[in-house]
Design an enzyme around this catalytic site. Sequence first.
Site, PDB file in Angstrom:
ATOM      1  N   ASN A 173       8.826   3.000  -8.045  1.00 37.68           N
ATOM      2  CA  ASN A 173       8.507   4.490  -7.854  1.00 37.68           C
ATOM      3  C   ASN A 173       9.208   5.216  -6.932  1.00 37.68           C
ATOM      4  O   ASN A 173       9.798   4.767  -6.111  1.00 37.68           O
ATOM      5  CB  ASN A 173       7.139   4.168  -7.488  1.00 37.68           C
ATOM      6  CG  ASN A 173       6.428   5.450  -8.303  1.00 37.68           C
ATOM      7  OD1 ASN A 173       6.760   6.176  -8.965  1.00 37.68           O
ATOM      8  ND2 ASN A 173       4.798   5.484  -7.878  1.00 37.68           N
ATOM      9  N   GLY A 195       0.793  -1.304   0.063  1.00 38.66           N
ATOM     10  CA  GLY A 195       0.174  -0.090   0.000  1.00 38.66           C
ATOM     11  C   GLY A 195       0.744   1.255  -0.127  1.00 38.66           C
ATOM     12  O   GLY A 195       1.915   1.304   0.803  1.00 38.66           O
ATOM     13  N   ASP A 211      -9.492  -2.299  -5.389  1.00 36.14           N
ATOM     14  CA  ASP A 211      -9.163  -1.944  -4.038  1.00 36.14           C
ATOM     15  C   ASP A 211     -10.212  -1.554  -3.249  1.00 36.14           C
ATOM     16  O   ASP A 211     -10.920  -0.463  -3.880  1.00 36.14           O
ATOM     17  CB  ASP A 211      -8.200  -0.916  -4.074  1.00 36.14           C
ATOM     18  CG  ASP A 211      -7.411  -0.625  -2.849  1.00 36.14           C
ATOM     19  OD1 ASP A 211      -7.959  -1.160  -1.798  1.00 36.14           O
ATOM     20  OD2 ASP A 211      -6.230  -0.040  -2.666  1.00 36.14           O
ATOM     21  N   GLY A 228       1.973   3.624  -5.032  1.00 39.40           N
ATOM     22  CA  GLY A 228       1.950   4.280  -6.368  1.00 39.40           C
ATOM     23  C   GLY A 228       1.349   3.418  -7.293  1.00 39.40           C
ATOM     24  O   GLY A 228       1.306   3.467  -8.595  1.00 39.40           O
ATOM     25  N   LYS A 229       0.421   2.347  -6.859  1.00 39.27           N
ATOM     26  CA  LYS A 229      -0.194   1.545  -7.996  1.00 39.27           C
ATOM     27  C   LYS A 229      -1.166   2.320  -8.679  1.00 39.27           C
ATOM     28  O   LYS A 229      -1.144   1.779  -9.928  1.00 39.27           O
ATOM     29  CB  LYS A 229      -0.740   0.289  -6.890  1.00 39.27           C
ATOM     30  CG  LYS A 229       0.089  -0.584  -6.328  1.00 39.27           C
ATOM     31  CD  LYS A 229      -0.398  -1.813  -5.660  1.00 39.27           C
ATOM     32  CE  LYS A 229      -1.243  -1.261  -4.652  1.00 39.27           C
ATOM     33  NZ  LYS A 229      -0.906  -0.749  -3.328  1.00 39.27           N
TER      34      LYS A 229
END
Length: 304
Positions: A263, A6, A34, A9-10
């Site tokens: 990221n 979590g 999500d 930056g998904k």
Amino acid sequence: MLGGKGGVGKTSCSSSLGMRCALAGHTTLVVSTDPAHSLSDSLDQDVSGGLPVQVQNPFGGPELPLYGMQINLEQARAELRSTVAGGGAKGLNEFLDGLGLGMLSQQLKDLDLGELMDTPPPGVDEAIAISKVVQFLDSPDYAHFDRIIFDTAPTGHTLRLLTLPDFMDKGLGKLVMLRAKLTAAASTVKNFFTGGKGEQDPAVVAMEKLRGRMDAARALFHDSSKTQFIIVTIPTLMAAAESARLAASLRQEGIPLETLVVNQVIREEAGDKFLQARIADQQRAMQVVQSDPGLGELQLITGP
């Protein structure tokens, strides 16, 4: 499918990948599985409601073949609770059919599901998400999408989502065998007295059909020509350790994995200009926090 710890930056990566695919001419759908959705924030457009919404071109040019959708888990539960409370068997059947689980309606109609849906057990969110995958496989409404990008929940939820078809297949297999044996025994007794021929149990037929859908979903998850899982992480020790565990689990499950996105990497040449940009970005975020009615009343503690 993009997944990882979590806060790495998904959703931003999913949105960026969706935009790139759309700019390349692919009709693309970005789906958030999500429970704590942020896809609408990332796209700067409301894509809630559980149906594909075309995303406006942020560059002001012609329409892009890009769509976003947040799977509304609470809405799905609320619909089921309302149906059960109202005693509407037809509505329950239609709801379960929409999830690809219509065969369960007969088995569940005599149960009190209200309490179950008020406190859903682990895996219900994943079951609803996987039902959408099955819907994509079967429904002509989604046949025009060239690319479907899943912005998944944090690691634990995602692993349950990916392994659910195997779990359901095994469970359904046992149910089918048990139901078939009971039906055969009952038919033997009935036919002995009536002299009639046994009929195929509709519940067994329906469960076999659902097993076929689960097989299709499982095959899709493992088909490297159609599916790729991308791990998203950030350069911290905790995130790297969780990403390594996720990669090992995905390989153990046979999920195609070729790409890792790291990221928020700070380049060696980054200087004062980069630092000032980060500070300005944080200050804008702090203004949002302080101006929010719910957050502004709280005691504020900042850490380095």
